[in-house]
Design a protein around this motif. Structure first.
Motif, PDB file in Angstrom:
ATOM      1  N   TYR A 135      17.755  -7.828  -9.348  1.00  6.05           N
ATOM      2  CA  TYR A 135      16.406  -7.425  -9.771  1.00  6.05           C
ATOM      3  C   TYR A 135      16.081  -6.079  -9.274  1.00  6.05           C
ATOM      4  N   ALA A 136      16.591  -5.824  -7.645  1.00  8.81           N
ATOM      5  CA  ALA A 136      16.174  -4.649  -7.320  1.00  8.81           C
ATOM      6  C   ALA A 136      17.224  -3.575  -7.907  1.00  8.81           C
ATOM      7  N   LEU A 137      18.481  -3.804  -8.194  1.00  9.62           N
ATOM      8  CA  LEU A 137      19.290  -2.817  -8.994  1.00  9.62           C
ATOM      9  C   LEU A 137      18.745  -2.503 -10.156  1.00  9.62           C
ATOM     10  N   MET A 138      18.169  -3.423 -11.094  1.00  6.20           N
ATOM     11  CA  MET A 138      17.522  -3.059 -12.341  1.00  6.20           C
ATOM     12  C   MET A 138      16.136  -2.162 -11.913  1.00  6.20           C
ATOM     13  N   ALA A 139      15.280  -2.507 -10.967  1.00 10.84           N
ATOM     14  CA  ALA A 139      14.120  -1.905 -10.578  1.00 10.84           C
ATOM     15  C   ALA A 139      14.425  -0.502 -10.150  1.00 10.84           C
ATOM     16  N   ALA A 140      15.656   0.004  -9.266  1.00 14.53           N
ATOM     17  CA  ALA A 140      15.892   1.005  -8.656  1.00 14.53           C
ATOM     18  C   ALA A 140      16.287   2.099  -9.778  1.00 14.53           C
ATOM     19  N   GLY A 141      16.570   1.825 -10.725  1.00 13.28           N
ATOM     20  CA  GLY A 141      16.794   2.877 -11.935  1.00 13.28           C
ATOM     21  C   GLY A 141      15.324   3.299 -12.370  1.00 13.28           C
ATOM     22  N   LEU A 142      14.587   2.160 -12.814  1.00 15.06           N
ATOM     23  CA  LEU A 142      13.256   2.533 -13.146  1.00 15.06           C
ATOM     24  C   LEU A 142      12.463   3.295 -12.231  1.00 15.06           C
ATOM     25  N   THR A 143      12.309   2.926 -10.792  1.00 15.01           N
ATOM     26  CA  THR A 143      11.690   3.651  -9.818  1.00 15.01           C
ATOM     27  C   THR A 143      12.248   5.086  -9.691  1.00 15.01           C
ATOM     28  N   LEU A 144      13.347   5.255  -9.596  1.00 16.09           N
ATOM     29  CA  LEU A 144      14.052   6.484  -9.730  1.00 16.09           C
ATOM     30  C   LEU A 144      13.703   7.381 -10.772  1.00 16.09           C
ATOM     31  N   ILE A 145      13.530   6.790 -12.003  1.00 17.36           N
ATOM     32  CA  ILE A 145      13.107   7.647 -13.237  1.00 17.36           C
ATOM     33  C   ILE A 145      11.598   8.056 -13.196  1.00 17.36           C
ATOM     34  N   PHE A 146      10.804   7.095 -12.610  1.00 17.83           N
ATOM     35  CA  PHE A 146       9.417   7.487 -12.282  1.00 17.83           C
ATOM     36  C   PHE A 146       9.535   8.550 -11.378  1.00 17.83           C
ATOM     37  N   GLY A 147      10.075   8.442 -10.141  1.00 12.60           N
ATOM     38  CA  GLY A 147       9.956   9.450  -9.022  1.00 12.60           C
ATOM     39  C   GLY A 147      10.328  10.656  -9.554  1.00 12.60           C
ATOM     40  N   ALA A 197      13.089  17.195  -6.662  1.00 11.89           N
ATOM     41  CA  ALA A 197      12.257  17.029  -7.971  1.00 11.89           C
ATOM     42  C   ALA A 197      11.276  15.919  -7.794  1.00 11.89           C
ATOM     43  N   MET A 198      11.569  14.820  -6.981  1.00  8.09           N
ATOM     44  CA  MET A 198      10.781  13.695  -6.525  1.00  8.09           C
ATOM     45  C   MET A 198       9.611  14.127  -5.864  1.00  8.09           C
ATOM     46  N   GLN A 199       9.837  15.011  -4.865  1.00  5.53           N
ATOM     47  CA  GLN A 199       8.859  15.547  -3.742  1.00  5.53           C
ATOM     48  C   GLN A 199       8.011  16.561  -4.416  1.00  5.53           C
ATOM     49  N   ASN A 200       8.668  17.621  -5.245  1.00  4.99           N
ATOM     50  CA  ASN A 200       7.739  18.501  -5.713  1.00  4.99           C
ATOM     51  C   ASN A 200       8.417  18.984  -7.063  1.00  4.99           C
ATOM     52  N   ARG A 201       8.059  18.629  -8.223  1.00  5.42           N
ATOM     53  CA  ARG A 201       8.760  19.183  -9.453  1.00  5.42           C
ATOM     54  C   ARG A 201       8.671  20.443  -9.751  1.00  5.42           C
ATOM     55  N   ALA A 202       7.508  21.021  -9.458  1.00  5.90           N
ATOM     56  CA  ALA A 202       7.002  22.466  -9.725  1.00  5.90           C
ATOM     57  C   ALA A 202       7.790  23.408  -8.707  1.00  5.90           C
ATOM     58  N   GLY A 203       7.983  22.784  -7.371  1.00  4.05           N
ATOM     59  CA  GLY A 203       8.427  23.653  -6.459  1.00  4.05           C
ATOM     60  C   GLY A 203      10.171  23.671  -6.643  1.00  4.05           C
ATOM     61  N   ALA A 204      10.661  22.472  -7.105  1.00  3.76           N
ATOM     62  CA  ALA A 204      11.993  22.435  -7.380  1.00  3.76           C
ATOM     63  C   ALA A 204      12.495  23.543  -8.315  1.00  3.76           C
ATOM     64  N   GLN A 205      11.532  23.646  -9.505  1.00  3.96           N
ATOM     65  CA  GLN A 205      11.823  24.669 -10.474  1.00  3.96           C
ATOM     66  C   GLN A 205      11.776  26.076  -9.949  1.00  3.96           C
TER      67      GLN A 205
END
Length: 293
Positions: free
Chosen positions: A19-31, A173-181
């Motif tokens: 379940y962690a493997l499936m959830a890791a993809g979900l949390t990475l997408i949100f992050g 991008a996870m830490q600061n999306r605007a700053g990464a751009q």
């Protein structure tokens, strides 16, 4: 009772890893993208059907089939991001993503129903039916192999995010999306790769899920509710938190089934989330400093 309790703990740990493997993809997408992928559960089921198709029609072992299903799910994830997600208005991205990914889930479910009907299916192999005597009780090989696969893939995902150039871009991008751009990171490219990785993670999770459960096109709805609980419990954006939360929640559920009643086991799965959020609203590892760790 002691043996049953110990087995419940072991079962919870082994199942929690998958379940962690499936959830890791979900949390990475949100992050990275700040979207909630409601379609993650249905994508797990889609991956299970891909493994089923390869096994039934091509005679390919489900684990070997991952060499095909992981790249295929990655490409499907990239396509979904490009068609449905990229065009969402940045200001309302999180709210609109729920509707967009729910539409994706409905589309995938409809395609699966048309192709396979609503009949229950399952994956079959020698390691699904056989068990090994370990620690005083019998453990199915599929749970041991599935947990080992989850550990390897989660470790690979962690190393990719923390040690590669693309991983640095994802973390930025996870830490600061605007700053990464501002520093020249191509956010569209990073988002596509991230969504692809999140979908690729469902290939392995879906294969193990299909080998340990019967499934049909509707099975994704129960899965997404559990995955969302794990992601929120572990802390939005935290890969390590998803692993800890998945194992904790599944162990508590299995132990509850032994000590109390199977009827209350699923309820306790969600009760743990409420209890943790009362005392720690950001989840177990929700601080920004530990995201992507």
């Amino acid at each position: 009772m002691g043996t049953e309790l110990a087995k419940a703990v072991v079962d919870g740990v082994l199942t929690g890893g998958v379940y962690a493997l499936m959830a890791a993809g979900l949390t990475l997408i949100f992050g990275v993208m700040e979207i909630i992928n409601i379609a993650q559960g249905v994508m797990v089921v889609l991956a299970a059907y891909l493994s089923y198709t390869l096994q039934v029609h091509a005679g390919i072992d489900p684990f070997v089939g991952l060499l095909i299903t992981i790249p295929v799910m990655f490409l499907i994830g990239v396509a979904i991001e490009w068609v449905f997600i990229r065009r969402l208005a940045p200001r309302d991205r999180t709210a609109l993503s729920i509707l967009a990914t729910f539409a994706v889930a409905i589309i995938i479910e409809g395609i699966l129903t048309q192709a396979y009907s609503g009949d229950l299916r399952s994956l079959d192999a020698w390691y699904v039916e056989r068990s090994v005597h370990l620690l005083g009780f019998y453990l199915p090989y599929i749970y041991l192999f599935g947990f080992a696969l989850a550990v390897v893939l989660l470790a690979a995902l962690y190393l990719f995010v923390s040690r590669t150039r693309t991983g640095y871009s994802i973390r930025a991008a996870m830490q600061n999306r605007a700053g990464a751009q501002l520093v020249g990171i191509d956010i569209d490219r990073v988002s596509a790769i991230t969504f692809g990785i999140g979908a690729a993670a469902t290939a392995a999770g879906g294969m193990v899920y299909g080998a340990t459960n019967t499934f049909n096109p509707d099975s994704g709805y129960d899965l997404i509710s559990r995955l969302l609980v794990i992601v929120v419990l572990g802390g939005l954006g935290s890969i390590g938190g998803a692993l800890v939360a998945a194992i904790l929640a599944l162990v508590i559920e299995d132990v509850t089934a032994v000590l109390w009643s199977p009827v209350w086991a699923s309820t306790m799965f969600f009760a743990v989330l409420v209890l943790v959020l009362v005392f720690r609203p950001t989840g177990l590892f929700g601080q920004r400093a530990v995201r992507a760790q």
